[in-house]
Design an enzyme around this catalytic site. Structure first.
Site, mmCIF file in Angstrom:
data_model
loop_
_atom_site.group_PDB
_atom_site.id
_atom_site.type_symbol
_atom_site.label_atom_id
_atom_site.label_comp_id
_atom_site.label_asym_id
_atom_site.label_seq_id
_atom_site.Cartn_x
_atom_site.Cartn_y
_atom_site.Cartn_z
ATOM 1 N N LEU A 242 -58.552 3.612 33.611
ATOM 2 C CA LEU A 242 -57.161 3.434 33.195
ATOM 3 C C LEU A 242 -56.268 4.540 33.766
ATOM 4 O O LEU A 242 -56.498 5.725 33.511
ATOM 5 C CB LEU A 242 -57.078 3.432 31.656
ATOM 6 C CG LEU A 242 -55.679 3.220 31.072
ATOM 7 C CD1 LEU A 242 -55.140 1.844 31.402
ATOM 8 C CD2 LEU A 242 -55.683 3.467 29.572
ATOM 9 N N ASP A 243 -55.224 4.149 34.513
ATOM 10 C CA ASP A 243 -54.259 5.088 35.092
ATOM 11 C C ASP A 243 -54.929 6.143 35.963
ATOM 12 O O ASP A 243 -54.366 7.230 36.166
ATOM 13 C CB ASP A 243 -53.429 5.769 33.985
ATOM 14 C CG ASP A 243 -52.698 4.756 33.119
ATOM 15 O OD1 ASP A 243 -52.349 3.686 33.634
ATOM 16 O OD2 ASP A 243 -52.499 5.033 31.923
ATOM 17 N N GLY A 244 -56.118 5.821 36.489
ATOM 18 C CA GLY A 244 -56.873 6.807 37.240
ATOM 19 C C GLY A 244 -57.001 6.505 38.729
ATOM 20 O O GLY A 244 -57.623 7.273 39.461
#
Lengths: 299, 299, 299, 299
Positions: A242-244
């Site tokens: 996630l969001d990485g």
């Protein structure tokens, strides 16, 4: 709406018929630029723009973007690709060739917040995004009429905990093989790994914070609570984390103690719009290479 | 070095003799601005600058900074403070009065990296930081000669795991009661809680990242590994939580895939210098109020 | 189009019924803030936000913006204005009182380039511009359908050298007394002095350069030819001097040698949109005072 | 002063012995990149960085910067240059070859304002400016001791209307043949055409405004009077036209109505320092080509 629909019919510009771009990455070594440019010269191509970057001259990775004109490109592109395979083998290249006459097909996923969608549609009809917007997919019906006024198909696929699996299957069927790039324009759902895998480095998300600060939900509230003096937005390729994923572009704006969460959201909307549109434009123009969760952006 | 030493002798400007600033915070309610401004008017003061901010009009906190001229301030300041206590009581104010003729005394802590120290000294000798730099404290001897050329005392206090406790005791003795503000100008040691407590909201640190991203050590390496497209620096008051105190100021600079860690450090140095100097200037000019780990900055 | 039309029907928020703003300018002197805040307190008003600025403490001009809540404002506003006249007389004030319940009426003038208009309409329907857009006036028919989809009247008034005088007369009749603010959103015609006079400091123009650089026509071509490394846009009030009126807001973006005039225009469009929308928002929120061809902006 | 003097003795880094840069400009045509990169490959060089830019693919100008490693460069550079002449002839190239082991020699001209000089010296001793600072020339004696503490020769040459011609003659004698680049670091005198001619595109001036706005004297006062919301600084090569030469770099900072001329000067000093230092760094690193009063900057 005449203004809008005419955009969808925009023909390719004459020079585009004979122009193409190559993206190359390989282990660095002597002679790569010479080999590529000599190859193109021998085949009658004229290099219009060339960019390269070596991560570390001794034993690092080499990245290259080259844009060239080749008369009668359409007839000769298959042969060009065949011939280039030899060079590619020699230098262990990963490479791709993109003729400009092939417009990329985009799908835009959106939820209730419409500002990123509106921006992309506006830039597209103004001629700034050189691609086809094939469809808009949303878990809300709100933007249907607006999107259709541009002559674009709108797929309303509701997502609830019960229907999530089915919805994702529907989405995958819609896009798979039909679109080259998926844009999450403030699509507030986690995307299925079944979609991420075939679209690796071809799904762009806009996260409404200056990553890696404020991963996850409600980043403007997080920013307000931490009392930061600058807020930002981040466009990145979607990975399983996630969001990485690899960051493509970020931008920021100064704020003050006087800005509450709503004001941060308002200021942030303009940052999000601009950052997402830039990332999409660079992807469309084949300016981005990905290596180990980082991007090389030639712009 | 003549250029430098003359700065230390700079006399107060005439208008400063009769000018003062008040910082006020209290629960919001009707009549606060009226009460403060009426009080000052009755005492013969002329308001030069006034700023206020209410966190939430209904039941929130109220913050005010007011700068005023009062003829014969020195003679009348004690009475003014006594009289103001009544208003302060009524509105449950926390407040402070700072006459400009009282220059704040600064201590600068530094390790090997000298860019923030050099910037502060340069701005100070140029007349941009209206304070006295009383001492520089360092765990390295390198900058001794340079600092002393400005007529400033240099305390070399080595810090090793064995001597840390003793060193901190020495530092506390040096500053306690002698200085109004401690500046950690890239001082690469954790500061003792024994120092933080008496200097709450009076120790400014510069962290070389855009907080809350990249807390802790080697933030430029962290930024490089994450592939961010913008780097930053953050000036904050020091609390017991590492890099977690109230943020005073932040700034950023665009970087690209082509910038390695050393280049990020080089670019970052200029951001750090500028951000720290701004935060120090605002503190000196009594522009900062702290409330629940956030700052209100009137500038 | 439902999304759009609902915006036009947005009711005033409850707190707005009792909130007002005052803009004051007068020669500086002791007791002004005290008098204003005391007056408001005595009349039962609570100051929500107050800003002031003195150009020069000794003999300069004083500017103030104060926002306050007063229960039953509508009933009491006439009395408030009458009572304030006494203070205004004493300090030789120019002043205005704006209740928030009175939404300002806007007219937007536009030619062929639609980006600034689209931005204003989008911000307006998103609720970010707290005003009524009463009409759009254009010398081209292109945007008629789009504008009308928001429920806004579109006046197509062609302008040719022969019809210019008549067209200007028509424009003046349309707006005069009907609108509070005229926005030239890339309206590529010189505005008549007959319009400027009654709308002094109430016509906002966006000029597509960083003024005072590149006054007049084709500023992006001028910028390209001069080889600047940063381009900008400027929102200003219109005066009789071309591009010479009081500057409200400016912003800029970095460009490079690789950006040709078309690319400068493309980059510039986003600057223009954002700068114009900010200036309009500040005017609507009564944040701007004009003094001798310069603005004081409280934001 | 040990800290400073050690900088002057910094030896070349090992990789620099075999590294060189070429700057090329010529009319565009097919095969240029191929010819240059093939030539370098045949001579055993490995391209580390290559940038190119074509002003207009059909009949425009082509610019290239290429950085390469060649073992035993020192022994082979003469041969390399001789062999390259053939290619250069064929494509009508203007070109230059800069081995990194040859450090450029700089002269800094300064008047009373010292901030740009201090910045350059600080960046230089920090290792960020890879050049030799050969001398500082000033019409004031003030900075003599400070400059000499870095081991740099300081030439105090007073300039009065009577002695101007003689002073210019002295300056020319000092620099001619001795230095590669002259930096006007807030040198408040007009430079003689006799100096400009031999140092065409090798004199960098910092002008304290965002050119072309506010040409000439007192730009901060001009900016204050016009009421701009952003101020800037511009580094450019010096030509016979005052403040009219090719722009290398610009940067800006937001200001407000509250900033008087002195505050603009203070804010501007940091912009000036940073902009000038960037331009000097780029010149030293052979990143700038000049064509028809504009620069191509590869960075």
């Amino acid at each position: 709406m005449d203004t809008h629909i005419k955009a969808a019919l925009k023909p390719a510009k004459p020079y585009e018929q004979n122009r193409a771009r190559m993206l190359i990455s390989c282990p660095d070594g002597p002679g790569i630029v010479a080999a590529v440019s000599h190859f193109l010269y021998q085949h009658g191509a004229n290099i219009v723009q060339s960019d390269q970057y070596t991560m570390d001259p001794e034993g690092g990775m080499f990245f290259m973007r080259v844009e060239f004109d080749l008369p009668q490109l359409e007839l000769r592109i298959a042969g060009l690709q065949q011939d280039f395979a030899e060079i590619a083998d020699k230098f262990e290249m990963k490479w791709q060739l993109y003729p400009l006459s092939h417009k990329k097909k985009l799908a835009i996923f959106v939820s209730k917040e419409d500002h990123c969608l509106v921006e992309l549609l506006w830039q597209w009809q103004a001629g700034d995004l050189d691609a086809e917007i094939t469809m808009v997919v949303s878990n809300h019906p709100d933007m249907k009429e607006y999107v259709e006024s541009f002559g674009i198909t709108y797929h309303y696929i509701p997502v609830t905990p019960e229907t999530k699996a089915e919805a994702e299957k529907q989405q995958l069927e819609l896009v798979n093989g039909q679109v080259d790039l998926i844009i999450l324009a403030r699509y507030m759902q986690i995307v299925s790994p079944a979609l991420i895998e075939p679209y690796r480095n071809r799904i762009i998300n806009i996260h409404h914070s200056f990553l890696p600060a404020f991963v996850g939900g409600k980043p403007y509230a997080q920013a307000y609570n931490r009392g930061v003096k600058i807020i930002g937005a981040t466009a990145h390729y979607v990975t399983e984390e996630l969001d990485g994923g690899p960051i493509i572009e970020q931008d920021v704006q100064r704020v003050s103690h006087g800005d509450d969460v709503n004001e941060l959201k308002r200021i942030g909307r303009t940052i999000e719009r601009v950052v997402l549109a830039r990332a999409v434009k660079w992807h469309i123009e084949d300016r981005i290479l990905v290596h180990q969760n980082k991007t090389v952006v030639f712009n």
